[in-house]
Design a protein around this motif. Structure first.
Motif, PDB file in Angstrom:
ATOM      1  N   LEU A  51       0.831  -1.209   0.000  1.00  9.18           N
ATOM      2  CA  LEU A  51       0.000   0.000   0.000  1.00  9.18           C
ATOM      3  C   LEU A  51       0.863   1.256   0.000  1.00  9.18           C
ATOM      4  O   LEU A  51       0.571   2.230  -0.700  1.00  9.18           O
ATOM      5  CB  LEU A  51      -0.949  -0.002   1.201  1.00  9.18           C
ATOM      6  CG  LEU A  51      -2.097  -0.995   1.133  1.00  9.18           C
ATOM      7  CD1 LEU A  51      -2.792  -1.107   2.484  1.00  9.18           C
ATOM      8  CD2 LEU A  51      -3.079  -0.615   0.043  1.00  9.18           C
ATOM      9  N   ASP A  52       1.937   1.223   0.778  1.00  8.71           N
ATOM     10  CA  ASP A  52       2.809   2.392   0.836  1.00  8.71           C
ATOM     11  C   ASP A  52       3.542   2.602  -0.487  1.00  8.71           C
ATOM     12  O   ASP A  52       3.765   3.733  -0.900  1.00  8.71           O
ATOM     13  CB  ASP A  52       3.805   2.280   1.986  1.00  8.71           C
ATOM     14  CG  ASP A  52       4.518   3.595   2.230  1.00  8.71           C
ATOM     15  OD1 ASP A  52       3.831   4.593   2.533  1.00  8.71           O
ATOM     16  OD2 ASP A  52       5.760   3.636   2.080  1.00  8.71           O
ATOM     17  N   ARG A  53       3.907   1.534  -1.152  1.00  9.82           N
ATOM     18  CA  ARG A  53       4.576   1.669  -2.462  1.00  9.82           C
ATOM     19  C   ARG A  53       3.640   2.328  -3.480  1.00  9.82           C
ATOM     20  O   ARG A  53       4.077   3.102  -4.332  1.00  9.82           O
ATOM     21  CB  ARG A  53       5.049   0.310  -2.958  1.00  9.82           C
ATOM     22  CG  ARG A  53       6.312  -0.139  -2.256  1.00  9.82           C
ATOM     23  CD  ARG A  53       6.949  -1.368  -2.913  1.00  9.82           C
ATOM     24  NE  ARG A  53       8.236  -1.610  -2.311  1.00  9.82           N
ATOM     25  CZ  ARG A  53       8.446  -2.464  -1.299  1.00  9.82           C
ATOM     26  NH1 ARG A  53       7.445  -3.157  -0.801  1.00  9.82           N
ATOM     27  NH2 ARG A  53       9.656  -2.614  -0.799  1.00  9.82           N
ATOM     28  N   TYR A  54       2.357   2.049  -3.387  1.00 11.97           N
ATOM     29  CA  TYR A  54       1.394   2.639  -4.323  1.00 11.97           C
ATOM     30  C   TYR A  54       0.971   4.049  -3.931  1.00 11.97           C
ATOM     31  O   TYR A  54       0.790   4.905  -4.788  1.00 11.97           O
ATOM     32  CB  TYR A  54       0.150   1.755  -4.455  1.00 11.97           C
ATOM     33  CG  TYR A  54       0.334   0.631  -5.439  1.00 11.97           C
ATOM     34  CD1 TYR A  54       0.174   0.840  -6.807  1.00 11.97           C
ATOM     35  CD2 TYR A  54       0.687  -0.635  -5.001  1.00 11.97           C
ATOM     36  CE1 TYR A  54       0.354  -0.189  -7.715  1.00 11.97           C
ATOM     37  CE2 TYR A  54       0.868  -1.676  -5.899  1.00 11.97           C
ATOM     38  CZ  TYR A  54       0.703  -1.446  -7.253  1.00 11.97           C
ATOM     39  OH  TYR A  54       0.893  -2.466  -8.149  1.00 11.97           O
ATOM     40  N   TYR A  55       0.781   4.277  -2.638  1.00 10.99           N
ATOM     41  CA  TYR A  55       0.199   5.539  -2.195  1.00 10.99           C
ATOM     42  C   TYR A  55       1.153   6.469  -1.468  1.00 10.99           C
ATOM     43  O   TYR A  55       0.825   7.632  -1.255  1.00 10.99           O
ATOM     44  CB  TYR A  55      -1.027   5.273  -1.306  1.00 10.99           C
ATOM     45  CG  TYR A  55      -2.120   4.550  -2.036  1.00 10.99           C
ATOM     46  CD1 TYR A  55      -2.873   5.191  -3.006  1.00 10.99           C
ATOM     47  CD2 TYR A  55      -2.394   3.217  -1.769  1.00 10.99           C
ATOM     48  CE1 TYR A  55      -3.880   4.533  -3.693  1.00 10.99           C
ATOM     49  CE2 TYR A  55      -3.399   2.546  -2.445  1.00 10.99           C
ATOM     50  CZ  TYR A  55      -4.139   3.212  -3.406  1.00 10.99           C
ATOM     51  OH  TYR A  55      -5.132   2.548  -4.083  1.00 10.99           O
ATOM     52  N   THR A  56       2.295   5.989  -1.022  1.00 14.45           N
ATOM     53  CA  THR A  56       3.279   6.772  -0.275  1.00 14.45           C
ATOM     54  C   THR A  56       2.609   7.607   0.814  1.00 14.45           C
ATOM     55  O   THR A  56       2.497   8.830   0.707  1.00 14.45           O
ATOM     56  CB  THR A  56       4.113   7.682  -1.205  1.00 14.45           C
ATOM     57  OG1 THR A  56       4.526   6.931  -2.350  1.00 14.45           O
ATOM     58  CG2 THR A  56       5.336   8.203  -0.476  1.00 14.45           C
ATOM     59  N   ALA A  57       2.163   6.929   1.824  1.00 11.24           N
ATOM     60  CA  ALA A  57       1.477   7.584   2.938  1.00 11.24           C
ATOM     61  C   ALA A  57       2.396   8.594   3.630  1.00 11.24           C
ATOM     62  O   ALA A  57       3.603   8.365   3.765  1.00 11.24           O
ATOM     63  CB  ALA A  57       1.028   6.537   3.953  1.00 11.24           C
TER      64      ALA A  57
END
Length: 139
Positions: free
Chosen positions: A16-22
């Motif tokens: 998820l972080d790779r896609y959205y960079t929270a």
């Protein structure tokens, strides 16, 4: 992600972080949470995410320091403070929840608490979405 092994939870958060960079990620340190945080912060396969400073694990049963005034820490119970953040944001209409998500509605509508020795004790049944929102609001 109940009943999911912590390495799989870590992989999901990483994906998820790779896609959205929270900007930030909050995790409940209870159960598998602490292991998830440690895995994401220490394993080489997650180093490229640069989660140090963005990933925070919270001890729901602990205390959190909100500020320091005149050398004294202003502290509150973490879970109570998290819950007050949700309540305030909803009242000020700074946060909205999906209108047609029955699971979210059910969890918020049936979540209860009792007072025990002056402390708020929240019900433990069916509260995973609420705990996720608590982490999101605090982080």
């Amino acid at each position: 992600m109940k009943h999911v092994a912590y390495p799989h939870i870590a992989q999901t958060i990483a994906l998820l972080d790779r896609y959205y960079t929270a900007a930030d990620i909050g995790v409940d340190n209870g159960g598998n949470g602490l292991a998830v945080v440690q895995e994401l912060l220490t394993l080489d396969k997650y180093k490229d995410l640069a989660l140090e400073g963005r990933l925070r694990g919270y001890d729901f049963g602990g205390m959190i320091t909100l500020a320091v005034r005149d050398g004294r820490e202003i502290r509150k119970r973490t879970k109570e403070f998290m819950t007050s953040l949700i309540s305030g944001a909803l009242q000020r209409r700074q946060a909205v929840l999906p209108i047609n998500d029955l699971e979210i509605e059910d969890q918020f509508a049936t979540h209860t608490y009792t007072l025990h020795d002056g402390r708020v004790v929240y019900s433990k049944d069916n509260d995973h979405i609420i705990d996720a929102v608590r982490c999101a609001m605090l982080v």
